[in-house]
Scaffold this motif. Structure first.
Motif, PDB file in Angstrom:
ATOM      1  N   HIS A 114      44.736  -4.196  48.071  1.00 12.56           N
ATOM      2  CA  HIS A 114      45.668  -5.271  48.417  1.00 12.56           C
ATOM      3  C   HIS A 114      45.997  -6.119  47.197  1.00 12.56           C
ATOM      4  O   HIS A 114      47.140  -6.565  47.019  1.00 12.56           O
ATOM      5  CB  HIS A 114      45.063  -6.132  49.524  1.00 12.56           C
TER       6      HIS A 114
ATOM      7  N   GLY B  83      50.812  -0.682  52.040  1.00 10.01           N
ATOM      8  CA  GLY B  83      50.685  -2.019  52.603  1.00 10.01           C
ATOM      9  C   GLY B  83      50.631  -2.008  54.116  1.00 10.01           C
ATOM     10  O   GLY B  83      49.883  -2.791  54.730  1.00 10.01           O
TER      11      GLY B  83
ATOM     12  N   LEU C 100      47.099  -1.042  55.180  1.00 17.26           N
ATOM     13  CA  LEU C 100      46.140  -2.126  54.975  1.00 17.26           C
ATOM     14  C   LEU C 100      46.283  -3.207  56.045  1.00 17.26           C
ATOM     15  O   LEU C 100      45.283  -3.785  56.490  1.00 17.26           O
ATOM     16  CB  LEU C 100      46.330  -2.732  53.581  1.00 17.26           C
TER      17      LEU C 100
END
Length: 365
Positions: free
Chosen positions: A269, A330, A333
């Motif tokens: 991240h 993304g 995550l």
């Protein structure tokens, strides 16, 4: 109709393409079949890439399809071979295939045929296909090194692996677009590292479980399957008190498992956050915010530009499709966090196509 890739009389021969006096003929039919094969491979086995390629301009899909299908072949190779020696032979096959393709003699293999078309078109436009070759050979070497699913000794070694695989794959896509930009490579480095870390996290539910035994055509067990393996960095496991055996027996209920996942996911991240901030700054005409750690390495040498001659915004427009790899990373995550960092319970995302479309419209990842 035949497409004979050769220099016209009176003109220099294309650089790094035809090293042999023997001409190589690739028909339009060969190219179309190769194009369909690569696109089908992504649709069936790499759905994230399939979604991305459908958002790219048609003129750029061949390069993306060939390179991603090539990576897919290397990724699944360890699961298809019965022993390391055969795996090494298969890696050497791909190494020879790449060398022969860039020498103007592609094997009758659909990925190499489509790649041959890509580098031929790039050569005609004055590009440098040798950069693509460099990145593909590095990708092969790294995949071969980790074919035995050896553990990552540290989080830094996992990042190095991601740089030499997923970032490298993005560099090759940029090279296929003739985009040679320090800022674009810098963005690709961070996004690729995030993608590589996410790939390891996504693979945990599969690799940490033993594979079924090998069966004969009659259904009898004739061999043991793959042993389970946990690819989380050893330093993170030691810090959180996580033991491999506990994960094999208890799955996500193992002590320290979700803490370890959290630490690794946080690093991925962080790379995405850095890339987003860089992209925002570059769109505003500002400095990316920090230096590129790989500046000066082979294939990462850039000409000095005079003030006012910076083509960063043009490079961003031309190469933004390559940066879309950060969107599925993304998205994963986000879903992982929603499941309290338990990769065993993360499901597929119906929002991903919309998020990719939004990224293209806003030019943000």
């Amino acid at each position: 109709m035949y497409r004979a890739i050769r220099a016209r009389p009176g003109l220099p021969r294309p650089r790094d393409l035809l090293r042999s006096s023997r001409r190589c003929y690739v028909t339009d039919s060969d190219i179309e079949k190769a194009r369909q094969y690569c696109a089908a491979q992504l649709r069936q086995s790499d759905y994230d890439s399939h979604l991305i390629r459908n958002l790219l301009p048609k003129s750029r899909q061949d390069a993306y399809d060939a390179l991603r299908a090539f990576n897919l072949e290397l990724v699944r190779l360890p699961e298809l071979v019965s022993n390391p020696t055969i795996g090494q032979l298969r890696m050497q096959f791909w190494r020879d295939a790449v060398n022969n393709t860039f020498a103007g003699k592609p094997p009758k293999e659909p990925i190499m045929i489509l790649l041959y078309k890509v580098i031929s078109d790039l050569t005609e436009m004055g590009g440098t296909p040798s950069s693509i070759k460099f990145w593909l050979l590095r990708l092969i070497n790294t995949r071969e090194k980790y074919m035995d699913n050896r553990p990552f000794t540290s989080l830094a070694s996992l990042e190095e692996y991601a740089e030499n695989t997923y970032s490298t794959l993005m560099y090759s896509n940029l090279a296929a677009l003739a985009v040679h930009s320090m800022h674009m490579d810098h963005l690709a480095s961070h996004i690729g590292k995030a993608c590589g870390i996410v790939a390891v996290l996504r693979g945990i539910p599969i690799l940490a479980a033993p594979s079924p035994p090998v069966q004969s055509p009659g259904g009898a067990n004739v061999g043991s399957g793959r042993n389970p393996v946990l690819l989380l960095p050893l330093d993170v496991m030691a810090e959180t008190g996580l033991k491999e055996e506990d994960v094999y027996r208890q799955g996500p209920r193992a002590d320290g498992f979700q803490d370890a996942i959290f630490k690794v996911a946080t690093r991925a991240h962080d790379h995405l956050i850095t890339a987003r901030e860089m992209l925002k700054n570059l769109h505003a005409g500002e400095s990316p915010g920090h230096e590129y750690e790989h500046h000066g390495e082979e294939q990462h040498e850039y000409p000095t530009t005079a003030p006012g001659d910076d083509d960063t915004r043009l490079d961003l427009r031309r190469g933004f499709g390559v940066l879309l790899e950060g969107v599925p990373a993304g998205d994963y995550l986000t879903r992982l966090e929603a499941q309290n960092f338990d990769p065993f319970t993360v499901t597929s995302s119906w929002k991903l196509p919309w998020r990719l479309w939004k990224a293209v419209k806003t030019q943000q990842i």
